[in-house]
Design an enzyme around this catalytic site. Structure first.
Site, PDB file in Angstrom:
ATOM      1  N   HIS A 160       0.833  -1.280   0.054  1.00 24.20           N
ATOM      2  CA  HIS A 160      -0.061   0.032  -0.048  1.00 24.20           C
ATOM      3  C   HIS A 160       0.843   1.237  -0.082  1.00 24.20           C
ATOM      4  O   HIS A 160       2.188   1.144  -0.006  1.00 24.20           O
ATOM      5  CB  HIS A 160      -1.072   0.084   1.351  1.00 24.20           C
ATOM      6  CG  HIS A 160      -0.420  -0.137   2.447  1.00 24.20           C
ATOM      7  ND1 HIS A 160       0.408  -0.856   3.191  1.00 24.20           N
ATOM      8  CD2 HIS A 160      -0.594   0.852   3.573  1.00 24.20           C
ATOM      9  CE1 HIS A 160       0.924  -0.789   4.288  1.00 24.20           C
ATOM     10  NE2 HIS A 160       0.280   0.476   4.481  1.00 24.20           N
ATOM     11  N   HIS A 192       1.397   3.846   2.090  1.00 25.27           N
ATOM     12  CA  HIS A 192       1.892   4.598   3.149  1.00 25.27           C
ATOM     13  C   HIS A 192       3.364   4.829   2.913  1.00 25.27           C
ATOM     14  O   HIS A 192       4.128   3.872   2.703  1.00 25.27           O
ATOM     15  CB  HIS A 192       1.513   4.089   4.464  1.00 25.27           C
ATOM     16  CG  HIS A 192       0.262   4.292   4.771  1.00 25.27           C
ATOM     17  ND1 HIS A 192      -0.869   3.652   5.624  1.00 25.27           N
ATOM     18  CD2 HIS A 192      -0.721   5.206   4.405  1.00 25.27           C
ATOM     19  CE1 HIS A 192      -1.980   4.092   6.071  1.00 25.27           C
ATOM     20  NE2 HIS A 192      -2.051   4.919   4.757  1.00 25.27           N
ATOM     21  N   ASP A 233       5.784   4.696   5.235  1.00 24.24           N
ATOM     22  CA  ASP A 233       6.586   3.846   5.922  1.00 24.24           C
ATOM     23  C   ASP A 233       6.598   2.343   5.104  1.00 24.24           C
ATOM     24  O   ASP A 233       7.213   1.510   5.770  1.00 24.24           O
ATOM     25  CB  ASP A 233       6.230   3.753   7.634  1.00 24.24           C
ATOM     26  CG  ASP A 233       5.004   3.177   7.717  1.00 24.24           C
ATOM     27  OD1 ASP A 233       3.988   3.330   6.735  1.00 24.24           O
ATOM     28  OD2 ASP A 233       4.585   2.340   8.442  1.00 24.24           O
ATOM     29  N   HIS A 234       6.019   2.226   4.228  1.00 22.12           N
ATOM     30  CA  HIS A 234       6.094   0.998   3.348  1.00 22.12           C
ATOM     31  C   HIS A 234       6.637   1.223   1.914  1.00 22.12           C
ATOM     32  O   HIS A 234       7.041   0.499   1.339  1.00 22.12           O
ATOM     33  CB  HIS A 234       4.786   0.388   3.009  1.00 22.12           C
ATOM     34  CG  HIS A 234       4.019   0.123   4.421  1.00 22.12           C
ATOM     35  ND1 HIS A 234       4.125  -1.206   4.807  1.00 22.12           N
ATOM     36  CD2 HIS A 234       3.741   0.670   5.658  1.00 22.12           C
ATOM     37  CE1 HIS A 234       3.704  -1.491   5.869  1.00 22.12           C
ATOM     38  NE2 HIS A 234       3.303   0.034   6.564  1.00 22.12           N
ATOM     39  N   HIS A 270      -7.528  -0.654   5.337  1.00 17.31           N
ATOM     40  CA  HIS A 270      -6.568   0.447   5.980  1.00 17.31           C
ATOM     41  C   HIS A 270      -6.069   1.391   4.951  1.00 17.31           C
ATOM     42  O   HIS A 270      -6.073   2.664   5.373  1.00 17.31           O
ATOM     43  CB  HIS A 270      -5.227  -0.598   6.115  1.00 17.31           C
ATOM     44  CG  HIS A 270      -4.045   0.009   6.458  1.00 17.31           C
ATOM     45  ND1 HIS A 270      -4.045   0.801   7.924  1.00 17.31           N
ATOM     46  CD2 HIS A 270      -2.853   0.436   5.941  1.00 17.31           C
ATOM     47  CE1 HIS A 270      -2.622   1.281   8.237  1.00 17.31           C
ATOM     48  NE2 HIS A 270      -2.061   1.358   6.960  1.00 17.31           N
ATOM     49  N   ASP A 316      -0.304  -3.788   6.218  1.00 12.92           N
ATOM     50  CA  ASP A 316      -0.912  -3.440   7.366  1.00 12.92           C
ATOM     51  C   ASP A 316      -2.577  -3.641   7.542  1.00 12.92           C
ATOM     52  O   ASP A 316      -3.137  -2.891   8.121  1.00 12.92           O
ATOM     53  CB  ASP A 316      -1.000  -1.713   7.552  1.00 12.92           C
ATOM     54  CG  ASP A 316       0.532  -1.267   7.668  1.00 12.92           C
ATOM     55  OD1 ASP A 316       1.265  -2.163   8.137  1.00 12.92           O
ATOM     56  OD2 ASP A 316       0.835  -0.061   7.827  1.00 12.92           O
ATOM     57  N   HIS A 374       4.267  -4.930  10.716  1.00 14.93           N
ATOM     58  CA  HIS A 374       4.879  -4.218  11.774  1.00 14.93           C
ATOM     59  C   HIS A 374       5.149  -5.102  12.928  1.00 14.93           C
ATOM     60  O   HIS A 374       4.405  -6.086  13.162  1.00 14.93           O
ATOM     61  CB  HIS A 374       3.924  -3.038  12.373  1.00 14.93           C
ATOM     62  CG  HIS A 374       3.903  -1.723  11.645  1.00 14.93           C
ATOM     63  ND1 HIS A 374       4.757  -0.928  11.847  1.00 14.93           N
ATOM     64  CD2 HIS A 374       3.155  -1.536  10.618  1.00 14.93           C
ATOM     65  CE1 HIS A 374       4.460   0.085  10.841  1.00 14.93           C
ATOM     66  NE2 HIS A 374       3.540  -0.279  10.130  1.00 14.93           N
TER      67      HIS A 374
HETATM   68 ZN    ZN Z   1       0.051   1.492   6.351  1.00 10.52          ZN
END
Ligand code: ZN
Length: 254
Positions: free
Chosen positions: A54, A56, A58-59, A112, A131, A169
Site C-alpha cells: 500500500h 503509506h 513507511d512502506h 486500511h 498493514d 509491523h
Molecule cells: Zn499503512
C-alpha cells in the site's frame, strides 16, 4: 524462495525474497533504502523487484533510492498507482506476480487504505499482507469502513491454516494485551501471549505466525464467534458490526 526479515525504522518489517534459480530478489515494503541494501548485500543478493502492499510512506519510503541504486522494478496496487512512488507494474486482484519460479496471487484487501493488496505465494505457504492483518491485530481503517475491512480479513482467513503471515509491523505484544482484555477466556490466545512475551524478551521478532494460529487467537478474525459477540454486548449482530466495535475499542485502548 528464501525469505529474510529486515527490521526498518522503529517497528516496521521489510522482507527480502530470493529465488535462487533465477537470482531474482524482491523487497516487500521498504520503508528506507540503506538497511535493505545492506541486508541484500550481506547475502550476495541483487535487488530486482520492489513490492508495495500500500502507499503509506513507511512502506514505500525507500522505493526511489532503491530503484536508483539497483534498477529494481517497482510493483504495487493498481488502485493506488498514482500514490506509489516510481511504480512500474500495477497489479489488480487475481493477477499473478512472478519472482523467478515463485508466483504470488494478488489479493485486493482494502480498508486500511482503499488500494491495499496482499501478495500470496501459495506454493511457498506465505502471505505478505502489509498493514491489513497483524499478528493478534489488524490495521486501522484510515480509508475504509468496517464492512470493507471485515471482508478483507475474511478473505485472508480463508487461506490455508499453514500459511505464514508476514505483516508490516512488530505490534504483537501490544496487540496481545488488547486481545486478552476482550477475549480473556481464549486459551489459544493465552498461549500465544506467553510465546510472544518470551520472543520479545529475547529481542526476537514474533513474525511470522500462521493463519491457523491467528484464526484461533486474533479477535479481529473471530468477529463471527457468537461467544465473542456476546462478550462485547452485541449478541446476534452481524460480524462486520462486531468487528467494527472491536476495532473501535482497540482505537481507544491504552
Ligand atoms: Zn499503512
Amino acid at each position: 524462495m528464501q525469505i529474510a526479515l529486515v527490521p526498518l525504522l522503529t517497528d516496521n518489517y521489510g522482507y527480502l525474497l530470493h529465488d535462487s534459480t533465477s537470482g531474482e530478489t524482491g523487497i516487500v515494503d521498504p520503508s528506507e533504502a540503506a538497511p535493505v541494501l545492506a541486508a541484500a548485500g550481506e547475502r550476495g543478493w541483487r535487488l530486482t523487484h520492489i513490492l508495495n502492499t500500500h502507499h503509506h510512506h513507511d512502506h514505500t519510503g525507500g522505493n526511489l533510492a532503491l530503484k536508483q541504486a539497483t534498477g529494481a522494478a517497482i510493483v504495487g496496487p493498481a488502485p493506488d498507482r498514482t500514490r506509489i512512488p516510481g511504480i512500474d507494474l500495477a497489479l489488480d486482484e487475481d493477477e499473478t506476480f512472478r519472482l523467478g519460479d515463485a508466483a504470488a496471487e494478488i489479493l485486493f484487501i482494502p480498508g486500511h487504505t482503499r488500494g491495499h493488496i496482499a501478495f500470496h505465494f501459495r506454493g511457498e505457504k506465505a502471505v505478505f499482507c502489509g498493514d491489513t492483518l497483524f499478528s493478534l491485530g489488524c490495521g486501522r481503517m484510515f480509508e475504509g469502513t468496517a464492512p470493507m475491512m471485515w471482508a478483507s480479513l475474511d478473505k485472508l482467513r480463508r487461506l490455508p491454516a499453514e500459511t505464514r503471515i508476514y505483516c508490516g509491523h512488530e505490534y504483537t505484544a501490544a496487540n496481545a494485551r488488547f486481545a486478552v482484555s476482550i477475549d480473556p477466556a481464549n486459551e489459544a490466545l493465552r498461549r500465544r501471549e506467553s510465546a510472544v512475551a518470551a520472543l520479545r524478551g529475547r529481542g526476537e521478532p514474533t513474525i511470522p505466525s500462521t493463519m491457523g494460529e491467528e484464526c484461533a487467537a486474533n479477535p479481529f478474525l473471530r468477529a463471527d464467534d457468537p461467544g465473542l459477540a456476546a462478550a462485547i454486548g452485541l449478541p446476534d449482530a452481524p460480524a462486520s458490526e462486531v468487528f467494527g466495535e472491536i476495532r473501535r475499542r482497540k482505537d481507544n485502548f491504552r
